[in-house]
Design a protein around this motif. Structure first.
Motif, mmCIF file in Angstrom:
data_model
loop_
_atom_site.group_PDB
_atom_site.id
_atom_site.type_symbol
_atom_site.label_atom_id
_atom_site.label_comp_id
_atom_site.label_asym_id
_atom_site.label_seq_id
_atom_site.Cartn_x
_atom_site.Cartn_y
_atom_site.Cartn_z
ATOM 1 N N ASP A 61 0.281 3.309 17.460
ATOM 2 C CA ASP A 61 0.122 2.165 16.552
ATOM 3 C C ASP A 61 -1.045 2.388 15.594
ATOM 4 O O ASP A 61 -0.963 2.077 14.396
ATOM 5 N N PHE A 62 -2.171 2.924 16.122
ATOM 6 C CA PHE A 62 -3.334 3.196 15.271
ATOM 7 C C PHE A 62 -3.012 4.231 14.207
ATOM 8 O O PHE A 62 -3.431 4.106 13.051
ATOM 9 N N HIS A 63 -2.199 5.240 14.603
ATOM 10 C CA HIS A 63 -1.818 6.271 13.633
ATOM 11 C C HIS A 63 -0.937 5.680 12.542
ATOM 12 O O HIS A 63 -1.082 6.014 11.358
ATOM 13 N N GLN A 64 -0.032 4.774 12.903
ATOM 14 C CA GLN A 64 0.819 4.148 11.905
ATOM 15 C C GLN A 64 0.017 3.278 10.950
ATOM 16 O O GLN A 64 0.255 3.275 9.739
ATOM 17 N N VAL A 65 -0.957 2.519 11.514
ATOM 18 C CA VAL A 65 -1.810 1.697 10.664
ATOM 19 C C VAL A 65 -2.626 2.559 9.712
ATOM 20 O O VAL A 65 -2.759 2.262 8.515
ATOM 21 N N TRP A 80 -2.582 2.540 5.568
ATOM 22 C CA TRP A 80 -3.766 2.366 4.721
ATOM 23 C C TRP A 80 -3.960 3.543 3.777
ATOM 24 O O TRP A 80 -4.400 3.367 2.638
ATOM 25 N N ASN A 81 -3.632 4.750 4.267
ATOM 26 C CA ASN A 81 -3.739 5.919 3.386
ATOM 27 C C ASN A 81 -2.796 5.796 2.194
ATOM 28 O O ASN A 81 -3.154 6.137 1.060
ATOM 29 N N VAL A 82 -1.577 5.298 2.441
ATOM 30 C CA VAL A 82 -0.626 5.109 1.353
ATOM 31 C C VAL A 82 -1.149 4.083 0.357
ATOM 32 O O VAL A 82 -1.089 4.283 -0.870
ATOM 33 N N VAL A 83 -1.699 2.979 0.873
ATOM 34 C CA VAL A 83 -2.221 1.936 -0.007
ATOM 35 C C VAL A 83 -3.401 2.451 -0.826
ATOM 36 O O VAL A 83 -3.478 2.243 -2.051
ATOM 37 N N LEU A 84 -4.325 3.145 -0.176
ATOM 38 C CA LEU A 84 -5.510 3.654 -0.878
ATOM 39 C C LEU A 84 -5.121 4.710 -1.907
ATOM 40 O O LEU A 84 -5.684 4.753 -3.016
ATOM 41 N N ASN A 85 -4.171 5.589 -1.559
ATOM 42 C CA ASN A 85 -3.716 6.591 -2.528
ATOM 43 C C ASN A 85 -3.025 5.940 -3.719
ATOM 44 O O ASN A 85 -3.166 6.386 -4.866
ATOM 45 N N LEU A 86 -2.274 4.853 -3.447
ATOM 46 C CA LEU A 86 -1.612 4.135 -4.531
ATOM 47 C C LEU A 86 -2.641 3.492 -5.465
ATOM 48 O O LEU A 86 -2.514 3.560 -6.700
ATOM 49 N N ILE A 87 -3.673 2.891 -4.867
ATOM 50 C CA ILE A 87 -4.729 2.283 -5.683
ATOM 51 C C ILE A 87 -5.451 3.344 -6.507
ATOM 52 O O ILE A 87 -5.727 3.148 -7.702
ATOM 53 N N ALA A 88 -5.760 4.491 -5.879
ATOM 54 C CA ALA A 88 -6.432 5.571 -6.607
ATOM 55 C C ALA A 88 -5.556 6.111 -7.731
ATOM 56 O O ALA A 88 -6.047 6.417 -8.825
ATOM 57 N N GLY A 89 -4.239 6.210 -7.476
ATOM 58 C CA GLY A 89 -3.337 6.680 -8.521
ATOM 59 C C GLY A 89 -3.253 5.726 -9.696
ATOM 60 O O GLY A 89 -3.254 6.149 -10.856
ATOM 61 N N ILE A 90 -3.208 4.420 -9.398
ATOM 62 C CA ILE A 90 -3.181 3.426 -10.478
ATOM 63 C C ILE A 90 -4.473 3.468 -11.281
ATOM 64 O O ILE A 90 -4.467 3.411 -12.522
ATOM 65 N N PHE A 91 -5.600 3.588 -10.587
ATOM 66 C CA PHE A 91 -6.885 3.657 -11.278
ATOM 67 C C PHE A 91 -6.980 4.901 -12.150
ATOM 68 O O PHE A 91 -7.463 4.844 -13.290
ATOM 69 N N ALA A 92 -6.499 6.044 -11.646
ATOM 70 C CA ALA A 92 -6.510 7.286 -12.437
ATOM 71 C C ALA A 92 -5.628 7.146 -13.670
ATOM 72 O O ALA A 92 -5.990 7.595 -14.765
#
Length: 305
Positions: free
Chosen positions: A10-14, A18-30
């Motif tokens: 469960d921790f690995h899935q969470v 979060w990695n997907v969300v953070l990468n998406l935010i970083a991609g939008i910011f870039a």
């Protein structure tokens, strides 16, 4: 045991979510950071009449290279300006790195007797300036650099702020024990600096080199003060003169039918964007060469474990 495995899963899935969300935010910011320049490129490739009727659009109704044709009408003069800017940037950055690295290394060593004096001397130049007129008199009359390429290089060669950055990098990243062991083995100061200090200081040097490169590439004010010879006009100054010519025609378009005809034939907005592209594109291609060390150099003085 099964419960521990389930919790780890469960921790690995969470964590993956979060990695997907953070990468998406970083991609939008870039994308938001890059989009303004891409939009400038699109505007520079838009037909002037289409831009006047439809306004700024991501997908214009008609594309055109007229803005670049207008800028390149200067022909050899534009290529010469590019050559002057490239020469000034390369030579100026090398000279700046040599002077700043030597100065910063000297005041970073506790064994240097006049370390405090030269540190204060550099800091004072950050706080006080002699002014434009004394600087002009020193460069043009005392040093005799007016209408020479050195008037574009030497005034920007030293920067006290860069000295302080590199001094901090030397103090935090170059162990004193390594230098002392080299001295015990009989190495001199220049040997230590060239063979030991410089290889360990590549991130700091790359950071200062990037700052100096940007400073020389974007400089137009020194050319305005010291350069009257057309063969020595750098790129930024030449593009500024083209912009001034367009502004002059605009201001006098109501007084002359000839000026009005010339104004109608000039791609005003798109040519401005073309100038931005021509001035920015080369330095964008130069940035990846510094990127390897740039982030590490920006963390000068950071807390280390």
């Amino acid at each position: 045991m099964a419960g521990v495995i389930r919790r780890n899963k469960d921790f690995h899935q969470v964590g993956t979510g979060w990695n997907v969300v953070l990468n998406l935010i970083a991609g939008i910011f870039a994308f938001l950071c890059v989009f303004p320049f891409l939009f400038v490129v699109i505007i520079s490739l838009t037909d002037e009449k289409t831009l006047a009727t439809d306004g700024y659009r991501i997908l214009p109704a008609q594309w055109s290279l007229e803005a670049y044709r207008y800028v390149f009408q200067s022909g050899d003069m534009l290529l010469r300006s590019y050559g002057v800017t490239i020469f000034v940037t390369l030579v100026g950055t090398v000279i700046s790195l040599i002077m700043i690295s030597l100065y910063a290394y000297a005041i970073s060593r506790n064994s240097f007797r006049y370390r405090r004096f030269f540190s204060v001397f550099a800091i004072v130049t950050m706080l006080f300036n002699g002014g434009m007129i004394p600087t002009y008199m020193v460069v043009s009359q005392l040093m005799g650099l007016k209408n020479t390429v050195w008037a574009l290089i030497l005034p920007l060669a030293m920067n006290a702020f860069y000295i302080m950055i590199l001094r901090t990098f030397y103090s935090t990243s170059v162990p004193e024990a390594v230098i002392e062991s080299a001295r015990i083995d009989g190495a001199g100061d220049f040997y230590i600096f060239l063979r030991i200090v410089l290889p360990l200081s590549l991130p700091g040097l790359a950071t200062i080199g990037l700052f100096s490169t940007l400073g020389y590439w974007n400089d137009w004010f020194n050319a305005l003060l010291y350069i009257d010879v057309p063969n020595l006009v750098p790129l930024q100054s030449m593009l500024m003169r083209i912009e001034s010519s367009i502004a002059f025609i605009q201001q006098n378009s109501q007084n002359s039918s000839l000026s009005l005809t010339a104004l109608q034939s000039i791609p005003q907005d798109t040519s401005r964007m073309a100038m931005v592209v021509l001035a920015t594109l080369p330095i964008i291609f130069a940035y990846p060469f510094f990127q390897r060390y740039f982030v590490q150099g920006l963390t000068v003085g950071a807390v280390k474990e």
